[in-house]
Design an enzyme around this catalytic site. Structure first.
Site, PDB file in Angstrom:
ATOM      1  N   GLU A 152      -7.869   2.624   2.004  1.00 36.00           N
ATOM      2  CA  GLU A 152      -7.434   2.355   0.744  1.00 36.00           C
ATOM      3  C   GLU A 152      -8.194   0.917   0.341  1.00 36.00           C
ATOM      4  O   GLU A 152      -8.211   0.019   1.030  1.00 36.00           O
ATOM      5  CB  GLU A 152      -5.846   2.121   0.626  1.00 36.00           C
ATOM      6  CG  GLU A 152      -5.289   1.614  -0.523  1.00 36.00           C
ATOM      7  CD  GLU A 152      -5.758   2.801  -1.552  1.00 36.00           C
ATOM      8  OE1 GLU A 152      -5.766   3.917  -1.497  1.00 36.00           O
ATOM      9  OE2 GLU A 152      -6.134   2.521  -2.602  1.00 36.00           O
ATOM     10  N   PHE A 193     -16.991 -10.902  -8.336  1.00 36.58           N
ATOM     11  CA  PHE A 193     -17.000 -11.809  -7.084  1.00 36.58           C
ATOM     12  C   PHE A 193     -18.007 -12.778  -6.844  1.00 36.58           C
ATOM     13  O   PHE A 193     -18.482 -13.217  -5.987  1.00 36.58           O
ATOM     14  CB  PHE A 193     -16.835 -10.862  -5.948  1.00 36.58           C
ATOM     15  CG  PHE A 193     -15.602 -10.013  -5.719  1.00 36.58           C
ATOM     16  CD1 PHE A 193     -14.612 -10.553  -4.881  1.00 36.58           C
ATOM     17  CD2 PHE A 193     -15.592  -8.936  -6.208  1.00 36.58           C
ATOM     18  CE1 PHE A 193     -13.414  -9.859  -4.940  1.00 36.58           C
ATOM     19  CE2 PHE A 193     -14.422  -8.114  -6.290  1.00 36.58           C
ATOM     20  CZ  PHE A 193     -13.423  -8.642  -5.617  1.00 36.58           C
ATOM     21  N   GLY A 198     -14.040 -20.704  -6.356  1.00 37.61           N
ATOM     22  CA  GLY A 198     -12.902 -21.047  -6.368  1.00 37.61           C
ATOM     23  C   GLY A 198     -12.528 -21.848  -5.322  1.00 37.61           C
ATOM     24  O   GLY A 198     -13.288 -22.395  -4.372  1.00 37.61           O
ATOM     25  N   CYS A 208      -5.638  -9.177   2.833  1.00 43.15           N
ATOM     26  CA  CYS A 208      -7.009  -8.415   3.355  1.00 43.15           C
ATOM     27  C   CYS A 208      -8.313  -9.222   3.860  1.00 43.15           C
ATOM     28  O   CYS A 208      -8.629  -9.349   4.946  1.00 43.15           O
ATOM     29  CB  CYS A 208      -7.133  -7.598   2.454  1.00 43.15           C
ATOM     30  SG  CYS A 208      -5.877  -6.432   2.113  1.00 43.15           S
ATOM     31  N   ARG A 232      -6.322  -3.326  -4.968  1.00 48.60           N
ATOM     32  CA  ARG A 232      -6.418  -4.817  -5.261  1.00 48.60           C
ATOM     33  C   ARG A 232      -4.964  -5.105  -5.755  1.00 48.60           C
ATOM     34  O   ARG A 232      -4.511  -4.622  -6.771  1.00 48.60           O
ATOM     35  CB  ARG A 232      -7.271  -5.249  -6.084  1.00 48.60           C
ATOM     36  CG  ARG A 232      -8.779  -5.359  -5.582  1.00 48.60           C
ATOM     37  CD  ARG A 232      -9.889  -5.540  -6.625  1.00 48.60           C
ATOM     38  NE  ARG A 232      -9.462  -4.655  -7.794  1.00 48.60           N
ATOM     39  CZ  ARG A 232     -10.200  -4.705  -9.126  1.00 48.60           C
ATOM     40  NH1 ARG A 232     -10.933  -5.856  -9.302  1.00 48.60           N
ATOM     41  NH2 ARG A 232     -10.070  -3.815  -9.852  1.00 48.60           N
ATOM     42  N   GLU A 233      -4.277  -5.867  -4.948  1.00 47.08           N
ATOM     43  CA  GLU A 233      -2.884  -6.225  -5.570  1.00 47.08           C
ATOM     44  C   GLU A 233      -3.056  -7.137  -6.968  1.00 47.08           C
ATOM     45  O   GLU A 233      -4.172  -7.575  -7.112  1.00 47.08           O
ATOM     46  CB  GLU A 233      -2.358  -7.472  -4.545  1.00 47.08           C
ATOM     47  CG  GLU A 233      -1.873  -7.001  -3.609  1.00 47.08           C
ATOM     48  CD  GLU A 233      -1.339  -7.964  -2.328  1.00 47.08           C
ATOM     49  OE1 GLU A 233      -1.147  -8.914  -2.748  1.00 47.08           O
ATOM     50  OE2 GLU A 233      -1.498  -7.536  -1.138  1.00 47.08           O
ATOM     51  N   VAL A 262       0.814  -1.310  -0.065  1.00 45.88           N
ATOM     52  CA  VAL A 262      -0.153  -0.017  -0.071  1.00 45.88           C
ATOM     53  C   VAL A 262       0.704   1.276   0.235  1.00 45.88           C
ATOM     54  O   VAL A 262       0.513   2.392  -0.805  1.00 45.88           O
ATOM     55  CB  VAL A 262      -0.946  -0.030   1.154  1.00 45.88           C
ATOM     56  CG1 VAL A 262      -1.779   1.238   1.523  1.00 45.88           C
ATOM     57  CG2 VAL A 262      -1.994  -1.045   0.983  1.00 45.88           C
TER      58      VAL A 262
HETATM   59  P1  NAD Z   1       3.041  -4.846   4.034  1.00 46.34           P
HETATM   60  O1  NAD Z   1       3.307  -5.792   4.823  1.00 46.34           O
HETATM   61  O2  NAD Z   1       3.151  -5.014   2.637  1.00 46.34           O
HETATM   62  O3  NAD Z   1       3.822  -3.411   4.433  1.00 46.34           O
HETATM   63  C1  NAD Z   1       3.874  -2.953   5.646  1.00 46.34           C
HETATM   64  C2  NAD Z   1       5.243  -2.046   5.569  1.00 46.34           C
HETATM   65  O4  NAD Z   1       5.297  -1.326   6.964  1.00 46.34           O
HETATM   66  C3  NAD Z   1       6.605  -3.211   5.772  1.00 46.34           C
HETATM   67  O5  NAD Z   1       7.551  -2.993   4.723  1.00 46.34           O
HETATM   68  C4  NAD Z   1       7.133  -2.817   7.037  1.00 46.34           C
HETATM   69  O6  NAD Z   1       8.486  -2.866   7.261  1.00 46.34           O
HETATM   70  C5  NAD Z   1       6.765  -1.344   7.416  1.00 46.34           C
HETATM   71  N1  NAD Z   1       6.358  -1.171   8.871  1.00 46.34           N
HETATM   72  C6  NAD Z   1       6.172  -1.708   9.972  1.00 46.34           C
HETATM   73  N2  NAD Z   1       6.083  -1.191  11.121  1.00 46.34           N
HETATM   74  C7  NAD Z   1       6.826   0.011  10.912  1.00 46.34           C
HETATM   75  C8  NAD Z   1       6.950   1.199  11.561  1.00 46.34           C
HETATM   76  N3  NAD Z   1       6.969   1.318  12.669  1.00 46.34           N
HETATM   77  N4  NAD Z   1       7.623   2.235  10.902  1.00 46.34           N
HETATM   78  C9  NAD Z   1       7.822   2.055   9.450  1.00 46.34           C
HETATM   79  N5  NAD Z   1       7.606   1.197   8.720  1.00 46.34           N
HETATM   80  C10 NAD Z   1       6.869   0.118   9.323  1.00 46.34           C
HETATM   81  O7  NAD Z   1       1.377  -4.234   4.250  1.00 46.34           O
HETATM   82  P2  NAD Z   1       0.460  -3.946   3.144  1.00 46.34           P
HETATM   83  O8  NAD Z   1      -0.189  -5.004   2.267  1.00 46.34           O
HETATM   84  O9  NAD Z   1       1.193  -2.762   2.380  1.00 46.34           O
HETATM   85  O10 NAD Z   1      -0.782  -3.218   3.952  1.00 46.34           O
HETATM   86  C11 NAD Z   1      -0.542  -2.166   4.739  1.00 46.34           C
HETATM   87  C12 NAD Z   1      -2.017  -1.845   5.388  1.00 46.34           C
HETATM   88  O11 NAD Z   1      -2.853  -1.852   4.141  1.00 46.34           O
HETATM   89  C13 NAD Z   1      -2.877  -3.027   6.294  1.00 46.34           C
HETATM   90  O12 NAD Z   1      -3.618  -2.393   6.913  1.00 46.34           O
HETATM   91  C14 NAD Z   1      -3.645  -3.560   5.000  1.00 46.34           C
HETATM   92  O13 NAD Z   1      -4.679  -4.314   5.523  1.00 46.34           O
HETATM   93  C15 NAD Z   1      -4.061  -2.472   4.334  1.00 46.34           C
HETATM   94  N6  NAD Z   1      -4.386  -2.757   3.014  1.00 46.34           N
HETATM   95  C16 NAD Z   1      -3.727  -3.515   2.097  1.00 46.34           C
HETATM   96  C17 NAD Z   1      -3.871  -4.005   0.789  1.00 46.34           C
HETATM   97  C18 NAD Z   1      -3.374  -4.803  -0.030  1.00 46.34           C
HETATM   98  O14 NAD Z   1      -3.985  -5.211  -1.006  1.00 46.34           O
HETATM   99  N7  NAD Z   1      -2.013  -5.319   0.447  1.00 46.34           N
HETATM  100  C19 NAD Z   1      -5.194  -3.317   0.412  1.00 46.34           C
HETATM  101  C20 NAD Z   1      -5.971  -2.214   1.026  1.00 46.34           C
HETATM  102  C21 NAD Z   1      -5.417  -2.152   2.331  1.00 46.34           C
END
Ligand code: NAD
Length: 435
Positions: free
Chosen positions: A151, A252, A256, A263, A154-155, A11
């Site tokens: 946010e 959706f 599958g 998420c 979607r990946e 994100v």
């Molecule tokens: P991720 O695990 O890919 O990335 C999180 C990053 O935060 C990591 O690189 C980690 O090292 C860093 N981090 C952790 N603690 C930290 C700190 N104290 N200071 C600085 N950096 C720190 O996670 P993501 O998939 O990007 O998800 C992040 C958030 O967004 C989550 O809450 C998730 O639910 C939400 N989200 C994810 C998606 C998705 O598709 N991945 C979509 C929408 C929302």
């Protein structure tokens, strides 16, 4: 505007790259120094179509840079987005440790007005807790506002989702802060992107409700598919007919092997926990999770049945490891459980994926993972297709029967016409389509 992202994962990097592309000055920060050093050399730690190119372009144009210094991230910016992970803990509760760690590390460097934007997915009530947490540090209240801006990307299609969103949700008790955050997204308003300005709790709950509703559709159609497999009924035709009903979107509604990823599973369980906390049963979300858990077991049982309930020393091919195509993310991927069950029953497992082999290897070092499809299928005694990567959408049973030792194939994404496979002598299964 000068903007920082705390957390440079899926994100943080996608949002950071897109917002830099809007013309803002973006600094992406992460506690993982190794990740930051690699990013400085344009080495992107995740696979997301188009991300590498977008980051590189904006780096060269000096619109985005990377740091592991929190001081720099805070002092250099007017708006600080928190995009750290919010995983579930063992009990399913959302673990907010990373959010509060980030906030704690930000506070000492706030010397002029900042907007702290929570972009991570957090349970309703979190922004309120964050505000109280900052207050407890006795930081002057005129120096900050907190905004919730969930946010929805979607990946696999994250850049498109960020650039062409269905809506922007901004929650806060400060109208000025809401308007400032809205300004960041200004380039999107040429397309009349709807903006929902609301309270923190509503914004937080919109995100949870969205994911839980989509997960409900998946679990629902998976249950219908299983019923189809007991009847003379075809789930593909049913999904199509449902989608043609103006009250039901066709999205959706594809059966599958169960939903996965970082998420849906954690957000649905997170929502259930909150409902329970407030004395509500959360019957629907509870059932969605149970159905999803059962779906993975059903899939395994069907495949195992095709193999006469015996996989000992048999070469079994797993086609697709990531939880969906166009990502290397294997968090909660159905492949995890299927591989685990096959291994515990003595199978010789081979896994194919264009991007996710390295991540899977870290979990199952004993398994042969490769992006060489031929190698995975050669002399295979049974193959199961779990992720609909493009190159897995065009398999030809005539070719596969020459490669494989035993003609057993399960299509968990309902890509193929069953008759094409049975006509070539395959023992073939799918999820609820007529065979
Ligand atoms: P991720 O695990 O890919 O990335 C999180 C990053 O935060 C990591 O690189 C980690 O090292 C860093 N981090 C952790 N603690 C930290 C700190 N104290 N200071 C600085 N950096 C720190 O996670 P993501 O998939 O990007 O998800 C992040 C958030 O967004 C989550 O809450 C998730 O639910 C939400 N989200 C994810 C998606 C998705 O598709 N991945 C979509 C929408 C929302």
């Amino acid at each position: 505007m000068k903007i920082s992202f705390i957390g440079s994962g899926y994100v943080g990097l996608v949002s950071g790259a897109c917002i830099a592309d809007f013309g803002h000055d973006v600094l992406c920060m992460d506690i993982d120094k190794n990740r930051i050093e690699k990013l400085k050399e344009y080495k992107i730690p995740i696979f997301e179509p188009g991300l590498s190119e977008l980051l590189k372009k904006n780096c060269i144009e000096k619109k985005i840079s990377f740091t592991s210094s929190m001081k720099k991230a805070v002092t250099n910016s007017e708006v600080i987005f928190i995009a750290v992970g919010t995983p579930s803990d063992i009990s399913g509760e959302v673990n907010l440790k990373y959010i509060f760690d980030a906030i704690k590390n930000i506070i000492p460097f706030i010397q002029s007005y900042k907007i702290i934007v929570i972009k991570s997915t957090v349970p309703p009530g979190t922004a309120k807790k964050v505000k109280q947490y900052i207050k407890d540090f006795k930081l002057n209240e005129n120096l900050y506002d907190v905004v919730s801006n969930p946010e929805f990307l979607r990946e696999g299609s994250a850049i498109k989702d960020f650039m062409i969103p269905d809506r922007i949700v901004i929650g806060s008790n400060s109208t000025e802060a809401i308007n400032l955050v809205q300004d960041i997204y200004e380039p999107l308003f040429i397309r009349d992107t709807p903006v929902i300005k609301t309270t923190h709790e509503t914004a937080e709950l919109i995100k949870y409700s969205t994911n839980a509703f989509l997960a409900t559709k998946i679990s629902f159609i998976n249950e219908i598919a299983l019923l189809c497999s007991k009847l003379d009924a075809d789930v593909k035709t049913i999904s199509n007919a449902l989608g043609l009903d103006g009250r039901i979107s066709p999205k959706f509604l594809h059966p599958g092997p169960g939903f996965g990823g970082s998420c849906f599973p954690k957000d649905v369980i997170g929502l259930l926990k909150i409902m329970n906390e407030y004395g509500l049963s959360g019957n629907i979300v509870d059932a969605v999770l149970k159905t999803n858990f059962d779906q993975k077991q059903y899939i395994f049982n069907i495949f195992y049945g095709l193999l006469d309930n015996d996989v000992k020393n048999k070469k079994i091919s797993i086609l697709g490891l990531s939880f969906k195509p166009n990502t290397d993310d294997i968090r909660e991927s159905p492949a995890l459980l299927i591989i685990e069950k096959l291994l515990s029953n003595g199978a010789d497992v081979y896994g194919y994926d264009p991007e996710a082999c390295q991540n899977m290897k870290e979990i199952f070092p004993e398994v042969n993972f490769t992006n060489d499809l031929q190698k995975v299928l050669l002399n295979s005694e049974g193959a199961i297709l779990l992720t609909e990567w493009n190159d897995l959408r065009t398999l030809n049973p005539r070719n596969l029967k020459k490669l494989m030792k035993t003609k057993i194939f399960m299509d968990c994404r309902n890509i193929y016409n069953p008759f094409d496979w049975t006509n070539e002598g395959f023992k073939f299964e799918n999820i609820g389509r007529l065979t």
